[in-house]
Design a protein around this motif. Sequence first.
Motif, PDB file in Angstrom:
ATOM      1  N   ASN A 291       0.844  -1.194   0.000  1.00 20.97           N
ATOM      2  CA  ASN A 291       0.000   0.000   0.000  1.00 20.97           C
ATOM      3  C   ASN A 291       0.887   1.254   0.000  1.00 20.97           C
ATOM      4  O   ASN A 291       2.128   1.145   0.029  1.00 20.97           O
ATOM      5  N   ALA A 292       0.260   2.417  -0.032  1.00 23.05           N
ATOM      6  CA  ALA A 292       1.011   3.664  -0.203  1.00 23.05           C
ATOM      7  C   ALA A 292       1.998   3.894   0.935  1.00 23.05           C
ATOM      8  O   ALA A 292       2.988   4.624   0.783  1.00 23.05           O
ATOM      9  N   ASP A 293       1.743   3.267   2.080  1.00 30.60           N
ATOM     10  CA  ASP A 293       2.632   3.420   3.230  1.00 30.60           C
ATOM     11  C   ASP A 293       3.656   2.285   3.304  1.00 30.60           C
ATOM     12  O   ASP A 293       4.376   2.154   4.296  1.00 30.60           O
ATOM     13  N   GLY A 294       3.724   1.453   2.279  1.00 36.34           N
ATOM     14  CA  GLY A 294       4.692   0.359   2.294  1.00 36.34           C
ATOM     15  C   GLY A 294       4.233  -0.844   3.099  1.00 36.34           C
ATOM     16  O   GLY A 294       4.999  -1.785   3.307  1.00 36.34           O
ATOM     17  N   GLY A 295       2.974  -0.820   3.572  1.00 29.80           N
ATOM     18  CA  GLY A 295       2.402  -1.983   4.271  1.00 29.80           C
ATOM     19  C   GLY A 295       2.037  -3.063   3.267  1.00 29.80           C
ATOM     20  O   GLY A 295       1.799  -2.784   2.090  1.00 29.80           O
TER      21      GLY A 295
ATOM     22  N   THR B 144      -1.177  -5.263   6.609  1.00 26.90           N
ATOM     23  CA  THR B 144      -1.080  -3.935   5.998  1.00 26.90           C
ATOM     24  C   THR B 144      -0.269  -2.953   6.849  1.00 26.90           C
ATOM     25  O   THR B 144       0.078  -1.876   6.373  1.00 26.90           O
ATOM     26  N   THR B 145       0.049  -3.315   8.091  1.00 26.81           N
ATOM     27  CA  THR B 145       0.854  -2.408   8.925  1.00 26.81           C
ATOM     28  C   THR B 145       2.341  -2.738   8.873  1.00 26.81           C
ATOM     29  O   THR B 145       3.164  -1.919   9.273  1.00 26.81           O
ATOM     30  N   THR B 146       2.701  -3.937   8.419  1.00 19.15           N
ATOM     31  CA  THR B 146       4.118  -4.316   8.418  1.00 19.15           C
ATOM     32  C   THR B 146       4.730  -4.042   7.046  1.00 19.15           C
ATOM     33  O   THR B 146       4.113  -4.300   6.022  1.00 19.15           O
ATOM     34  N   SER B 147       5.943  -3.554   7.056  1.00 23.76           N
ATOM     35  CA  SER B 147       6.663  -3.347   5.790  1.00 23.76           C
ATOM     36  C   SER B 147       7.513  -4.583   5.516  1.00 23.76           C
ATOM     37  O   SER B 147       7.852  -5.336   6.434  1.00 23.76           O
ATOM     38  N   PRO B 148       7.905  -4.780   4.269  1.00 23.12           N
ATOM     39  CA  PRO B 148       8.777  -5.924   3.969  1.00 23.12           C
ATOM     40  C   PRO B 148      10.127  -5.839   4.694  1.00 23.12           C
ATOM     41  O   PRO B 148      10.737  -6.880   4.949  1.00 23.12           O
ATOM     42  N   ILE B 149      10.544  -4.619   5.023  1.00 17.56           N
ATOM     43  CA  ILE B 149      11.835  -4.492   5.722  1.00 17.56           C
ATOM     44  C   ILE B 149      11.667  -4.929   7.177  1.00 17.56           C
ATOM     45  O   ILE B 149      12.483  -5.690   7.711  1.00 17.56           O
ATOM     46  N   GLU B 150      10.581  -4.491   7.820  1.00 19.15           N
ATOM     47  CA  GLU B 150      10.297  -4.957   9.187  1.00 19.15           C
ATOM     48  C   GLU B 150      10.184  -6.484   9.209  1.00 19.15           C
ATOM     49  O   GLU B 150      10.617  -7.130  10.152  1.00 19.15           O
TER      50      GLU B 150
ATOM     51  N   ARG C 131      15.365  -1.286  -5.163  1.00 18.42           N
ATOM     52  CA  ARG C 131      15.755  -0.545  -3.954  1.00 18.42           C
ATOM     53  C   ARG C 131      16.237   0.847  -4.314  1.00 18.42           C
ATOM     54  O   ARG C 131      15.895   1.831  -3.660  1.00 18.42           O
ATOM     55  N   GLU C 132      17.066   0.881  -5.358  1.00 13.60           N
ATOM     56  CA  GLU C 132      17.675   2.162  -5.740  1.00 13.60           C
ATOM     57  C   GLU C 132      16.689   3.018  -6.516  1.00 13.60           C
ATOM     58  O   GLU C 132      16.604   4.226  -6.300  1.00 13.60           O
ATOM     59  N   GLY C 133      15.940   2.392  -7.409  1.00 10.09           N
ATOM     60  CA  GLY C 133      15.086   3.159  -8.307  1.00 10.09           C
ATOM     61  C   GLY C 133      13.717   3.502  -7.739  1.00 10.09           C
ATOM     62  O   GLY C 133      13.075   4.447  -8.205  1.00 10.09           O
ATOM     63  N   GLY C 134      13.272   2.733  -6.705  1.00 10.70           N
ATOM     64  CA  GLY C 134      11.948   2.995  -6.148  1.00 10.70           C
ATOM     65  C   GLY C 134      10.864   2.767  -7.187  1.00 10.70           C
ATOM     66  O   GLY C 134      10.945   1.832  -7.983  1.00 10.70           O
ATOM     67  N   GLY C 135       9.843   3.634  -7.148  1.00  8.65           N
ATOM     68  CA  GLY C 135       8.777   3.512  -8.133  1.00  8.65           C
ATOM     69  C   GLY C 135       7.734   2.474  -7.772  1.00  8.65           C
ATOM     70  O   GLY C 135       6.991   2.012  -8.637  1.00  8.65           O
ATOM     71  N   PHE C 136       7.674   2.090  -6.509  1.00  9.34           N
ATOM     72  CA  PHE C 136       6.620   1.184  -6.035  1.00  9.34           C
ATOM     73  C   PHE C 136       5.959   1.842  -4.821  1.00  9.34           C
ATOM     74  O   PHE C 136       6.551   2.754  -4.215  1.00  9.34           O
ATOM     75  N   PRO C 137       4.743   1.418  -4.455  1.00 10.14           N
ATOM     76  CA  PRO C 137       4.062   2.069  -3.327  1.00 10.14           C
ATOM     77  C   PRO C 137       4.890   1.946  -2.034  1.00 10.14           C
ATOM     78  O   PRO C 137       5.440   0.888  -1.744  1.00 10.14           O
ATOM     79  N   GLY C 138       4.963   3.023  -1.299  1.00 10.06           N
ATOM     80  CA  GLY C 138       5.693   2.997  -0.033  1.00 10.06           C
ATOM     81  C   GLY C 138       7.203   3.010  -0.192  1.00 10.06           C
ATOM     82  O   GLY C 138       7.933   2.734   0.771  1.00 10.06           O
ATOM     83  N   ALA C 139       7.686   3.348  -1.385  1.00 10.06           N
ATOM     84  CA  ALA C 139       9.142   3.307  -1.620  1.00 10.06           C
ATOM     85  C   ALA C 139       9.899   4.206  -0.643  1.00 10.06           C
ATOM     86  O   ALA C 139      10.983   3.849  -0.173  1.00 10.06           O
TER      87      ALA C 139
END
Lengths: 378, 125
Positions: free
Chosen positions: A99-103, A254-260, A272-280
Motif C-alpha cells: 500500500n502507499a505506506d509500504g504496508g 497492511t501495517t508491516t513493511s517488507p523491511i520490518e 531498492r535504488e530506483g523505487g517507483g513502487f508504493p511505499g518506496a
Amino acid sequence: MTDPTLPSLRTALHDAHVVLGARMVPFAGYDMPVQYADGILSEHNWTRTHAGLFDVSHMGQALLIGPSHGTVAAALETLVPADILNLKLGQQRYTQLLNADGGIIDDLMVTRPLDPGLDGTLFLVVNAARKAVDYAHMMDRLPGGIRLVPKDELALIALQGPEAAEVIAPHAPEAAALGFMSATSSTLDDVPCHISRSGYTGEDGFEISVAADAVEKVWSHLLSDARVKPIGLGARDSLRLEAGLCLYGHDIDTTTSPIEAQLAWSIQKRRREGGGFPGAARIQRELAEGPARVRVGLKPEGRAPAREGVDILNDGTVVGQITSGGFGPTVGGPIAMGYVPPHLARPGTALDLLVRGKPLPARVCHVPFVAPRYARKS
Amino acid sequence: MSEIRYSQDHEYVRVEGDVAVIGISSYAQEKLGDVVFVEMPDIGANIEQHKEAAVVESVKAASEVFAPVSGEVLEVNDALEANPALANEAPEGEGWFLKLRMSDPAQLNELMSADAYQDFLKTLG
C-alpha cells in the motif's frame, strides 16, 4: 475478510479429502482438510522425510496479460517492490503487493512463463483470504492494455519433501529438472499442467497448477506412490513456521513493511535504488536507517508453546508480540516468530513471553528453525 | 471397577473413594489431535468446579481442562508432563492429568455416566 454467513466453498478435491478421512475445517472461506487420519505430527514428519501432497486450490491463481513482457512487468512493478522486468523465462519470484505506506496488502508468487510464445503473460498466486482485495486493488490500478484474469477454473496442489523429485520424475521429467523458483508447462500423466519448483515447507518440492476438472486424476496418481501421503493445513502451518516463512494476516499485514518483516532479500537492487513502487520512501528509509521493529525467531526455553498474540517482554516491559507460534515437530519443541525493536533482535537475546500471565524465558534465534533443503540448480 | 463419569466439556472423573482422577476423554483427545504440552496446577491448590484445572496444547491450539468437580490438588501426572502424547495414547489410562480430593462429592451427580456420555457424543454429530 471471509463472511461467516456464507457457505464454505469447496475445492475440486473436497470429496477426495473426505474419502481419505480428512477433518474438514473452514479456512479462508473454504472447507479445507486440516489433517487426515494420521494427524498433524505424523503428516509433518512424513513431509520432512518422504513426500507430502497438499491441496492448496483455495489460493488465488491469476494471469496478468499485456502486449509484451516489458509492459506487463512495468505495470506490476508499480504495485510490488520486486524486479519483475528482469525475470528470466520460467523464473519465479516472491514479492508483496504494497500500500502507499509500504504496508503489505498480500504476498504472492510471480512467474514469467518459460514458453516465449506466452511473452506478455505473468502467472500470479495470491493468498486465498486476500483474493478479492488483491484483484480489486490490481484492477483499479492497472494501465489500459494490461488485464488481470483470475483463473478460478484452476486447482493447485503441492508435492513437498525430500522424495518429491524422485516421485515426480517419471510423471514429468522436465519438472524434476527444474531449479528452485523456476517453472515450466508440462503434462502429468497426459494432463496439461504448470509446475514450479517451489513451496511453503522448507523442503524441495513442486507446486502443480492444473485444471480443476482434471486435478483428481493427478492427485490420485501421485498419491498411489507409497512415498506420498496427503497432508493437511495443520502440518502445512507447522512446516512453514519451522521454515521461517511468513503467513499473511499473522506475520505480515497492511501495517508491516517488507523491511520490518525481514523480507528485504525479496527487493532486488534495481528496485531498492530506483523505487517507483508504493511505499518506496518508507522502504528506502528503513533500508538506510533500519526499521522500528523487526521480525525475529524466538525459542521458548521451556516446553510451553507461545502462540500468536502473546506479549514479548524485556525486563518486564512489553516490547512486541508473537505473530506465529506453536510446536515445531522437527525442532522438537516450541518455536515462534514475532516483532521486537532492532536492539533486541540479535540472536541469543534473552526475552520473556507472557503465556497465561506468566513470563516464560525465551531467546531470539535465527530463522529458519530448520535448515531449508530447496533444490539447487544443477 | 472404579466409577467413571464425564462432563459436557469432555473431561472424565474416575472416582477412587474421595479422590477424583481427572483427565480428558478419548473423544476430546481425538478432537484435539497430537498433544504436545500440558500445564498442571500446583499441588495443594484448591480448584472450583468448572474452573481451569490444567491446560492442554495440541500442535494447533491451547485448550483448558476444566475441573468437573471441586477439590484440592493431591497429585499431578508427571509422566504426562514428560510425555504429553500419553493423553492421545491412553487418555483414560496412563494419560490422566491430576487427582483432586473432592470437597463436594455430590457434584458427581451432575456428571454423565459412561453410557449417558456415549449418547451425548452421538448428539454432537
